[in-house]
Write a protein that holds these residues in place. Structure first.
Motif, PDB file in Angstrom:
ATOM      1  N   UNK A  76       0.826  -1.209   0.000  1.00  0.00           N
ATOM      2  CA  UNK A  76       0.000   0.000   0.000  1.00  0.00           C
ATOM      3  C   UNK A  76       0.861   1.260   0.000  1.00  0.00           C
ATOM      4  N   UNK A  77       1.917   1.270   0.808  1.00  0.00           N
ATOM      5  CA  UNK A  77       2.789   2.448   0.869  1.00  0.00           C
ATOM      6  C   UNK A  77       3.510   2.679  -0.452  1.00  0.00           C
ATOM      7  N   UNK A  78       3.959   1.622  -1.072  1.00  0.00           N
ATOM      8  CA  UNK A  78       4.642   1.752  -2.364  1.00  0.00           C
ATOM      9  C   UNK A  78       3.679   2.251  -3.436  1.00  0.00           C
ATOM     10  N   UNK A  79       2.454   1.737  -3.409  1.00  0.00           N
ATOM     11  CA  UNK A  79       1.439   2.184  -4.366  1.00  0.00           C
ATOM     12  C   UNK A  79       1.096   3.653  -4.135  1.00  0.00           C
TER      13      UNK A  79
ATOM     14  N   UNK B 198      -5.467   4.745  -2.061  1.00  0.00           N
ATOM     15  CA  UNK B 198      -4.359   4.312  -1.205  1.00  0.00           C
ATOM     16  C   UNK B 198      -4.525   4.849   0.211  1.00  0.00           C
ATOM     17  N   UNK B 199      -4.985   6.070   0.345  1.00  0.00           N
ATOM     18  CA  UNK B 199      -5.227   6.629   1.673  1.00  0.00           C
ATOM     19  C   UNK B 199      -6.290   5.841   2.399  1.00  0.00           C
ATOM     20  N   UNK B 200      -7.347   5.476   1.699  1.00  0.00           N
ATOM     21  CA  UNK B 200      -8.418   4.669   2.291  1.00  0.00           C
ATOM     22  C   UNK B 200      -7.874   3.312   2.752  1.00  0.00           C
ATOM     23  N   UNK B 201      -7.074   2.668   1.905  1.00  0.00           N
ATOM     24  CA  UNK B 201      -6.504   1.365   2.252  1.00  0.00           C
ATOM     25  C   UNK B 201      -5.556   1.470   3.449  1.00  0.00           C
ATOM     26  N   UNK B 202      -4.729   2.512   3.471  1.00  0.00           N
ATOM     27  CA  UNK B 202      -3.794   2.674   4.578  1.00  0.00           C
ATOM     28  C   UNK B 202      -4.508   3.005   5.887  1.00  0.00           C
ATOM     29  N   UNK B 203      -5.550   3.802   5.828  1.00  0.00           N
ATOM     30  CA  UNK B 203      -6.325   4.100   7.043  1.00  0.00           C
ATOM     31  C   UNK B 203      -7.043   2.866   7.534  1.00  0.00           C
TER      32      UNK B 203
END
Length: 69
Positions: A32-35, A62-67
């Motif tokens: 997720x961070x790399x994406x 990506x922000x949604x996935x990381x949160x």
């Protein structure tokens, strides 16, 4: 901006490596961070409004996935 985004992204990845080393979702987090970093770089290098919109939406995803992580 490319140098700034790359530098901050690498620093976040290095810090996160020690912080999340024993978590089960280690690989998923770094994917997720790399994406997210790739989407940010894509946004900065976009040459037209369609690309800007696509990368902006990818950053939101990506922000949604990381949160959610």
């Amino acid at each position: 901006m490319l140098i700034l985004i790359t530098t901050v992204g690498i620093m976040v990845l290095i810090y996160s490596d020690n912080y999340i080393a024993h978590d089960q979702g280690y690989l998923r987090f770094f994917a997720y961070m790399s994406f997210f970093s790739t989407s940010m770089l894509g946004l900065v290098t976009s040459s037209n409004l369609i690309q800007i919109y696509i990368f902006w939406e990818l950053i939101g995803l990506c922000s949604y996935l990381l949160l959610g992580f």
